[in-house]
Scaffold this motif. Structure first.
Motif, PDB file in Angstrom:
ATOM      1  N   ASP A  49       1.457  -1.592   4.317  1.00  0.00           N
ATOM      2  CA  ASP A  49       0.731  -2.831   4.594  1.00  0.00           C
ATOM      3  C   ASP A  49       0.586  -3.631   3.304  1.00  0.00           C
ATOM      4  O   ASP A  49       0.550  -3.071   2.216  1.00  0.00           O
ATOM      5  CB  ASP A  49      -0.677  -2.549   5.144  1.00  0.00           C
ATOM      6  N   GLU A  50       0.493  -4.940   3.460  1.00  0.00           N
ATOM      7  CA  GLU A  50       0.178  -5.807   2.325  1.00  0.00           C
ATOM      8  C   GLU A  50      -1.316  -6.063   2.349  1.00  0.00           C
ATOM      9  O   GLU A  50      -1.874  -6.424   3.384  1.00  0.00           O
ATOM     10  CB  GLU A  50       0.942  -7.122   2.419  1.00  0.00           C
ATOM     11  N   VAL A  51      -1.957  -5.855   1.196  1.00  0.00           N
ATOM     12  CA  VAL A  51      -3.409  -5.962   1.109  1.00  0.00           C
ATOM     13  C   VAL A  51      -3.786  -6.888  -0.039  1.00  0.00           C
ATOM     14  O   VAL A  51      -3.163  -6.853  -1.100  1.00  0.00           O
ATOM     15  CB  VAL A  51      -4.034  -4.562   0.913  1.00  0.00           C
ATOM     16  N   ALA A 104      -8.297   2.589   7.942  1.00  0.00           N
ATOM     17  CA  ALA A 104      -7.607   1.609   8.790  1.00  0.00           C
ATOM     18  C   ALA A 104      -6.296   1.112   8.191  1.00  0.00           C
ATOM     19  O   ALA A 104      -5.360   0.794   8.926  1.00  0.00           O
ATOM     20  CB  ALA A 104      -8.531   0.423   9.067  1.00  0.00           C
ATOM     21  N   ILE A 105      -6.224   1.023   6.872  1.00  0.00           N
ATOM     22  CA  ILE A 105      -5.031   0.482   6.213  1.00  0.00           C
ATOM     23  C   ILE A 105      -3.920   1.533   6.215  1.00  0.00           C
ATOM     24  O   ILE A 105      -4.171   2.711   5.967  1.00  0.00           O
ATOM     25  CB  ILE A 105      -5.379   0.031   4.779  1.00  0.00           C
ATOM     26  N   ASN A 106      -2.709   1.094   6.470  1.00  0.00           N
ATOM     27  CA  ASN A 106      -1.558   2.001   6.560  1.00  0.00           C
ATOM     28  C   ASN A 106      -0.581   1.805   5.408  1.00  0.00           C
ATOM     29  O   ASN A 106      -0.538   0.726   4.797  1.00  0.00           O
ATOM     30  CB  ASN A 106      -0.817   1.772   7.883  1.00  0.00           C
ATOM     31  N   THR A 126      -1.266  -7.607   6.646  1.00  0.00           N
ATOM     32  CA  THR A 126      -0.350  -7.172   7.701  1.00  0.00           C
ATOM     33  C   THR A 126      -1.015  -7.184   9.075  1.00  0.00           C
ATOM     34  O   THR A 126      -0.422  -7.633  10.054  1.00  0.00           O
ATOM     35  CB  THR A 126       0.194  -5.760   7.383  1.00  0.00           C
ATOM     36  N   THR A 127      -2.260  -6.701   9.156  1.00  0.00           N
ATOM     37  CA  THR A 127      -2.944  -6.604  10.452  1.00  0.00           C
ATOM     38  C   THR A 127      -3.969  -7.713  10.678  1.00  0.00           C
ATOM     39  O   THR A 127      -4.441  -7.888  11.794  1.00  0.00           O
ATOM     40  CB  THR A 127      -3.682  -5.255  10.582  1.00  0.00           C
ATOM     41  N   GLY A 128      -4.365  -8.399   9.609  1.00  0.00           N
ATOM     42  CA  GLY A 128      -5.383  -9.438   9.716  1.00  0.00           C
ATOM     43  C   GLY A 128      -6.811  -8.915   9.626  1.00  0.00           C
ATOM     44  O   GLY A 128      -7.758  -9.699   9.680  1.00  0.00           O
ATOM     45  N   GLN A 129      -6.979  -7.608   9.489  1.00  0.00           N
ATOM     46  CA  GLN A 129      -8.323  -7.034   9.387  1.00  0.00           C
ATOM     47  C   GLN A 129      -8.909  -7.252   8.003  1.00  0.00           C
ATOM     48  O   GLN A 129      -8.184  -7.231   7.002  1.00  0.00           O
ATOM     49  CB  GLN A 129      -8.285  -5.528   9.636  1.00  0.00           C
ATOM     50  N   VAL A 141       0.811  -1.222   0.000  1.00  0.00           N
ATOM     51  CA  VAL A 141       0.000   0.000   0.000  1.00  0.00           C
ATOM     52  C   VAL A 141       0.844   1.271   0.000  1.00  0.00           C
ATOM     53  O   VAL A 141       1.812   1.395   0.756  1.00  0.00           O
ATOM     54  CB  VAL A 141      -0.944   0.011   1.225  1.00  0.00           C
ATOM     55  N   PHE A 142       0.418   2.199  -0.856  1.00  0.00           N
ATOM     56  CA  PHE A 142       0.869   3.592  -0.830  1.00  0.00           C
ATOM     57  C   PHE A 142      -0.325   4.383  -0.326  1.00  0.00           C
ATOM     58  O   PHE A 142      -1.408   4.293  -0.913  1.00  0.00           O
ATOM     59  CB  PHE A 142       1.287   4.059  -2.224  1.00  0.00           C
TER      60      PHE A 142
END
Length: 161
Positions: A116-118, A111-113, A131-134, A7-8
């Motif tokens: 992070d890998e999405v 929420a995504i930073n 990355t966060t599991g959300q 993510v950017f």
């Protein structure tokens, strides 16, 4: 169809002038436009973006002028999807017309930073921050829009029909 990328992250009101500055609009070549994508908001974007990466932003992404060059430059950089709280309507339409997947999902947008890998499942609209599991429920594309995106844009979709 699923995509996964790094993510950017950007904020509110990222306009078409910072996505592709007006000084580069003398070209309509996607490869040339890709060299300058996001440079007025993120000088290192073009050096760091990789095929499949994802842009996440908050409100009103793609506002400003109606230039089609903006989504073309993003797609030509290899970005697989843009997720935002909201999009400027003309940017939304231009993106689908050129085959750039975009998704509105306010929860994911905030929420995504960066970094992070999405993973995004376009059929279900599920966005997973690996990355966060959300997980977040975005708006899946209607079938006709999926066909346009899978055809690499409206013109190719029409040609193939």
């Amino acid at each position: 169809m699923n995509v996964t990328g790094k993510v950017f992250k950007y904020g509110d009101n990222v306009d078409t002038d910072v996505i592709i500055p007006a000084r580069y609009l003398n070209s309509s070549d996607p490869k040339e436009l890709a060299l300058h994508c996001m440079e007025d908001i993120d000088k290192e974007f073009v050096n760091n973006v990789k095929t499949g990466d994802i842009i996440v932003a908050t409100k009103n992404f793609g506002c400003g002028s109606s230039r089609e060059h903006a989504p073309i430059s993003i797609k030509a950089c290899g970005v697989s999807c843009v997720i935002a709280d909201t999009f400027a309507r003309i940017f939304y339409r231009n993106s689908i017309n050129i085959g750039l997947p975009i998704m509105e999902c306010p929860e994911a947008a905030y929420a995504i930073n960066a970094g992070d890998e999405v993973t995004i499942d376009f059929d279900s609209g599920i966005i997973t921050d690996v990355t966060t599991g959300q997980s977040f429920k975005g708006q899946p594309f209607p079938e006709f829009m999926q066909k346009i995106i899978n055809s690499d844009g409206l013109m190719n979709y029409i040609k193939n029909k």
